[in-house]
Motif scaffolding. Structure first.
Motif, mmCIF file in Angstrom:
data_model
loop_
_atom_site.group_PDB
_atom_site.id
_atom_site.type_symbol
_atom_site.label_atom_id
_atom_site.label_comp_id
_atom_site.label_asym_id
_atom_site.label_seq_id
_atom_site.Cartn_x
_atom_site.Cartn_y
_atom_site.Cartn_z
ATOM 1 N N ASP A 118 9.531 -1.926 -6.488
ATOM 2 C CA ASP A 118 9.079 -2.407 -5.479
ATOM 3 C C ASP A 118 9.729 -2.980 -4.309
ATOM 4 O O ASP A 118 9.433 -3.081 -3.276
ATOM 5 N N TYR A 119 10.821 -2.974 -4.617
ATOM 6 C CA TYR A 119 11.875 -3.013 -3.604
ATOM 7 C C TYR A 119 11.948 -2.476 -2.473
ATOM 8 O O TYR A 119 11.720 -2.438 -1.259
ATOM 9 N N PHE A 120 11.683 -1.027 -2.507
ATOM 10 C CA PHE A 120 11.365 -0.429 -1.096
ATOM 11 C C PHE A 120 9.771 -0.474 -0.879
ATOM 12 O O PHE A 120 10.347 -0.702 0.363
ATOM 13 N N GLU A 121 9.008 -0.272 -1.309
ATOM 14 C CA GLU A 121 7.581 -1.283 -0.641
ATOM 15 C C GLU A 121 8.076 -2.504 0.330
ATOM 16 O O GLU A 121 7.070 -2.560 0.982
ATOM 17 N N ARG A 122 8.603 -3.542 -0.457
ATOM 18 C CA ARG A 122 8.422 -5.101 0.635
ATOM 19 C C ARG A 122 9.638 -4.656 1.488
ATOM 20 O O ARG A 122 9.468 -5.046 2.793
ATOM 21 N N ASN A 123 10.406 -3.174 1.648
ATOM 22 C CA ASN A 123 11.328 -2.767 3.142
ATOM 23 C C ASN A 123 10.437 -1.876 3.809
ATOM 24 O O ASN A 123 11.473 -1.178 4.523
ATOM 25 N N GLY A 124 8.622 -1.426 3.359
ATOM 26 C CA GLY A 124 8.297 -1.354 4.698
ATOM 27 C C GLY A 124 8.302 0.595 4.330
ATOM 28 O O GLY A 124 8.299 1.300 4.772
ATOM 29 N N LYS A 125 9.176 1.150 2.765
ATOM 30 C CA LYS A 125 9.223 2.256 2.820
ATOM 31 C C LYS A 125 8.515 2.808 1.286
ATOM 32 O O LYS A 125 7.727 2.138 0.673
ATOM 33 N N ALA A 126 8.314 3.948 1.532
ATOM 34 C CA ALA A 126 7.537 4.817 0.278
ATOM 35 C C ALA A 126 8.057 4.753 -1.135
ATOM 36 O O ALA A 126 9.228 4.650 -1.079
ATOM 37 N N ARG A 127 7.290 4.738 -1.474
ATOM 38 C CA ARG A 127 7.938 4.221 -3.378
ATOM 39 C C ARG A 127 8.573 5.789 -3.625
ATOM 40 O O ARG A 127 8.506 6.586 -3.627
ATOM 41 N N PRO A 128 9.879 5.417 -4.275
ATOM 42 C CA PRO A 128 10.193 6.938 -4.412
ATOM 43 C C PRO A 128 9.907 7.419 -5.844
ATOM 44 O O PRO A 128 9.249 6.326 -6.896
ATOM 45 N N THR A 129 10.286 8.186 -6.375
ATOM 46 C CA THR A 129 9.563 9.115 -7.241
ATOM 47 C C THR A 129 10.399 9.352 -8.156
ATOM 48 O O THR A 129 11.664 9.437 -8.457
ATOM 49 N N VAL A 130 9.879 8.932 -9.943
ATOM 50 C CA VAL A 130 10.547 9.208 -11.280
ATOM 51 C C VAL A 130 10.886 10.320 -11.228
ATOM 52 O O VAL A 130 9.397 10.665 -11.559
ATOM 53 N N ASP A 131 11.591 11.393 -11.914
ATOM 54 C CA ASP A 131 12.225 12.327 -12.530
ATOM 55 C C ASP A 131 12.757 12.091 -13.563
ATOM 56 O O ASP A 131 13.932 11.986 -13.373
ATOM 57 N N LYS A 132 11.926 12.089 -14.596
ATOM 58 C CA LYS A 132 12.210 12.739 -16.394
ATOM 59 C C LYS A 132 13.685 13.459 -16.096
ATOM 60 O O LYS A 132 14.784 13.312 -17.536
ATOM 61 N N ASP A 133 13.598 14.619 -15.727
ATOM 62 C CA ASP A 133 13.968 16.166 -16.249
ATOM 63 C C ASP A 133 15.529 15.871 -14.886
ATOM 64 O O ASP A 133 16.507 16.092 -15.188
ATOM 65 N N ASN A 134 15.001 16.548 -14.054
ATOM 66 C CA ASN A 134 16.319 16.372 -12.770
ATOM 67 C C ASN A 134 16.235 15.231 -12.268
ATOM 68 O O ASN A 134 16.290 15.910 -10.587
ATOM 69 N N PRO A 135 16.573 14.144 -12.101
ATOM 70 C CA PRO A 135 16.604 13.316 -11.368
ATOM 71 C C PRO A 135 17.990 13.299 -10.284
ATOM 72 O O PRO A 135 18.726 13.969 -10.713
ATOM 73 N N ASP A 136 17.408 13.188 -8.481
ATOM 74 C CA ASP A 136 18.886 12.846 -7.824
ATOM 75 C C ASP A 136 19.758 11.872 -7.801
ATOM 76 O O ASP A 136 20.923 11.939 -7.788
ATOM 77 N N ILE A 137 19.159 10.756 -8.509
ATOM 78 C CA ILE A 137 19.503 9.917 -8.350
ATOM 79 C C ILE A 137 19.277 9.136 -10.020
ATOM 80 O O ILE A 137 18.400 8.562 -10.440
ATOM 81 N N ARG A 138 20.193 8.619 -10.473
ATOM 82 C CA ARG A 138 20.684 8.426 -12.308
ATOM 83 C C ARG A 138 20.905 6.498 -11.680
ATOM 84 O O ARG A 138 23.000 6.025 -11.579
ATOM 85 N N ILE A 139 20.525 5.145 -12.550
ATOM 86 C CA ILE A 139 20.606 4.427 -12.371
ATOM 87 C C ILE A 139 21.054 4.014 -14.046
ATOM 88 O O ILE A 139 20.183 4.002 -15.021
ATOM 89 N N HIS A 140 22.452 3.507 -14.228
ATOM 90 C CA HIS A 140 22.536 3.094 -15.659
ATOM 91 C C HIS A 140 22.637 0.996 -15.999
ATOM 92 O O HIS A 140 23.009 0.722 -15.301
ATOM 93 N N THR A 141 21.777 1.298 -16.782
ATOM 94 C CA THR A 141 21.497 -0.461 -17.189
ATOM 95 C C THR A 141 22.058 -0.473 -18.469
ATOM 96 O O THR A 141 21.860 0.132 -19.316
#
Length: 719
Positions: A118-141
């Motif tokens: 939603d952050y990307f959409e609010r800033n006029g960007k396309a929604r980044p894709t979730v990849d469960k197998d080989n993601p480019d970026i991992r966010i740890h919460t």
């Protein structure tokens, strides 16, 4: 300087702090599950490349308090994600922890994902894709009650994935855990290191890489920082280049192969060799197939090193009894072959480590997945006999194995004596399965049976007056002595605890291995299973009874009631019985009986197998037989039977039903295992039957010490 967090398995935090400090990290602070530290860009990449103990390296983005899923969403959407990655980058959210409002990690991960896209959409960007197998970026919460930490995972895949281990054996150690075990073992680089149960070789590979300074992540192709906008490519290239040069220099300088791996399974060793080659240390490690019972020190006498090992262990020692034998003989070989060496053993079962009979000088706790484990370090010192030692006992036991440790010499001597007598007799009789020892000495209350190349030790339950630890130690000593006397491989010894059976416990299943092989008995071939049940499928003490039935069965209709695995039926059929009928309530044992018949090429409609409650079947049977063998249990209250059964109480009722289906010149062979059984002669007389006890004639040589193991009778109609 960046504030970073290195995660690790619980118990390794202090060890990780030392490692991070040596790599140049500053302000290291230990917390449960990891270490906070500060680092420059170069040190950050150096930690990623070189840390052997870290699971992940995290860059915290935000630390705050939240009280609801709305707070979580608001926190995430307010972050400037475009500073970290662009909309073409795939990502994945790892979420750990819960609180009163966010009770499921999957829900928490979804809310974080929603906030990011939603952050990307609010800033006029396309929604980044979730990849469960080989993601480019991992966010740890990470959420702990109201405390929230959102981090960028710079590692990508977890750091225990080194990339060299494509092939593994059963239950492999994680590389991070293996590295910790090596570091805690006391091993000094440049000295020999031997793993006698090496599996896929992870302990040796980790140690060898340490020695020649190969960074554990040197050959990793994907990182969590590859698509991170804060990535410093120049700093990374410098660190990577230095690591490659160092590894190349050290590998060319260190060519001595003083790492040694052994394993019983040649297939696992092939995997270990491939792993070592992938890790760049194949030239440093020697591999050999071998059994722990014949473990030899492969190094010269002047070399002093370390034995390191992660032997197999079960979650409960009762489910893996053969491990007692493994650890017991392992302790012996260590004391015989590795004097002055250090030994470090990692196990999930501390009781098994007691079987080594070594005194540790240091120990560490650790987790291996969900299992609580312990690592114990030992020093093998030269053992000397005291002036009062029984040297004759030592000399006698050395007869069995010149390197054997002197345990249970009285038991060993008796077993050796029995073997000389019984094995010669068994060979003459054409027997593969027989008893070698049956509680001959009161201190060693157990039975030892041979089944071809295997030994089964059955421990009888010790009286309550005997100290449990003392009884256990005697058992361990007897196991060690049996291995030394017989010379069998450790994996050929099966250990069972036999107790007085009650109710439905008499056929309790112990395992699910399904390992069957056949033994021969007076020309009959019979399947046995030594591991899955308390009994093996063949009652050895009834051997002569079965032989007698075979001799009596020619041209007769034969009935085997309470047939178990049908071994008596096999003998009767081989004795040219006109027909055989085999009845048992257990489908498992009836199938076993069928396989026994097929093994001996016995087929045809004249050989019937019937699954039924034997007592109910008998009441409705309308056939007649010339020869009946009945060997009922002493007691049973199986749910599949209408009534309970007691052989002393109910044998006359049984005989009444058997008389009805017995031909005029027929014979009932009646046997049971109840001690002190008393035949009701008056009851038999009322039925017009007569009985002659033949118990002594049916006791074979290997069971003659135990006169009450069974009783046997010939029952016929009165003339």
């Amino acid at each position: 300087m960046k504030q970073l967090f290195a995660t690790t398995s619980r118990g390794f935090e202090e060890l990780l702090k030392v490692e991070l400090t040596e790599l140049g990290a500053t302000e290291c602070r230990v917390v449960q599950g990891g270490v906070h530290f500060q680092a420059t860009d170069e040190i950050q990449y150096k930690v990623l490349l070189w840390s052997r103990l870290s699971s992940r390296i995290l860059l915290p983005l935000v630390e705050t308090k939240i009280y609801s899923d709305l707070d979580l969403y608001s926190t995430v959407i307010s972050q400037n994600w475009l500073e970290l990655f662009d909309e073409r980058t795939t990502f994945l959210v790892d979420f750990n922890g819960t609180n009163q409002d966010i009770r499921h990690t999957q829900f928490g991960a979804m809310r974080v994902k929603d906030g990011i896209v939603d952050y990307f959409e609010r800033n006029g960007k396309a929604r980044p894709t979730v990849d469960k197998d080989n993601p480019d970026i991992r966010i740890h919460t990470y959420l702990n009650r109201e405390n929230l930490i959102v981090s960028l995972d710079l590692s990508g895949d977890a750091l225990h994935i080194r990339g060299y281990r494509e092939e593994t054996g059963k239950a492999p150690l994680r590389e991070t855990l293996a590295a910790a075990i090596v570091l805690r073992s006391g091993w000094q680089q440049g000295t020999p290191l031997l793993d006698p149960m090496c599996g896929s070789g992870t302990l040796l590979i980790e140690a060898a890489q340490m020695e020649v300074k190969i960074a554990p992540q040197l050959y990793r192709l994907r990182w969590g920082f590859d698509f991170w906008k804060g990535h410093n490519q120049d700093a990374w290239d410098k660190v990577k280049k230095e690591a490659l040069s160092l590894a190349e220099f050290e590998c060319s300088k260190n060519t001595q192969a003083h790492f040694y791996g052994l394993d019983l399974d040649h297939r696992v060793l092939e995997k270990a060799k491939k792993n070592a080659k992938s890790a760049g240390v194949a030239h440093l490690i020697q591999w050999k197939q071998g059994d722990i019972a014949s473990l030899q020190n492969p190094f010269d006498k002047e070399s002093i090193g370390t034995v390191i090992c992660n032997p197999p262990y079960g979650e409960r020692i009762g489910t893996t009894p053969a491990l007692i034998a493994l650890y017991s003989v392992f302790g012996q070989r260590l004391k015989q072959q590795f004097v002055d060496w250090n030994v470090s053993i990692f196990s999930g079962e501390p009781t098994l480590l007691d079987c080594l009979r070594l005194r540790s000088h240091r120990q560490f706790k650790a987790k291996n997945g969900p299992l609580d484990c312990v690592q114990k370090n030992y020093r093998i010192s030269q053992r000397k006999l005291s002036d009062n030692a029984d040297k004759s006992a030592v000399e006698n036991s050395l007869e069995f194995n010149e390197n054997s440790v002197q345990m249970a010499p009285d038991f060993a001597n008796r077993l050796q004596k029995n073997i000389k007598k019984i094995e010669k007799w068994a060979k003459q009789q054409g027997l593969d399965a027989y008893r070698l020892y049956d509680a001959d000495l009161p201190e060693y209350n157990l039975a030892v049976d041979r089944y071809a190349d295997n030994i089964v030790i059955q421990e009888y339950a010790a009286p309550k007056t005997i100290d449990e630890n003392k009884a256990r130690q005697r058992l361990l000593d007897a196991v060690s002595a049996t291995l030394a006397v017989t010379g069998i491989e450790t994996n050929k010894l099966i250990l069972k605890v036999r107790q007085k059976q009650k109710g439905t416990n008499q056929y309790e299943k112990l395992a699910h291995k399904g390992e069957y092989f056949y033994v021969t008995e007076y020309g009959a071939k019979l399947w046995v299973n030594l591991t899955d049940y308390l009994d093996t499928g063949l009652f050895l003490d009834h051997r002569l009874t079965r032989k007698m039935l075979g001799e009596m069965a020619k041209d007769k209709d034969f009935l085997n009631l309470f047939a178990y695995t049908g071994s008596a039926t096999v003998h009767a059929a081989l004795g040219k019985a006109k027909s055989t009928t085999t009845v048992d309530m257990s489908n498992t044992y009836l199938n076993w009986a069928e396989q026994n018949l097929l093994l001996n090429d016995i087929e045809g409609k004249q050989h019937k197998l019937i699954q039924a409650d034997c007592l109910q079947w008998l009441e409705h049977c309308d056939r007649q037989f010339d020869l009946i063998f009945v060997d009922p249990p002493t007691f049973s209250n199986s749910k599949r039977m209408e009534d309970s059964w007691d052989v002393q109480r109910d044998h006359i009722k049984l005989m009444s039903n058997l008389k009805r289906i017995l031909r005029k010149e027929g014979t009932i062979v009646f046997s049971n295992n109840k001690r002190g059984f008393k035949m009701d002669f008056d009851g038999l007389a009322t039925l017009g039957l007569t009985a002659v006890e033949i118990s002594a004639k049916t006791l074979p040589l290997d069971f003659q010490r135990n006169k009450q193991i069974h009783n046997c009778w010939l029952i016929t109609l009165k003339a």
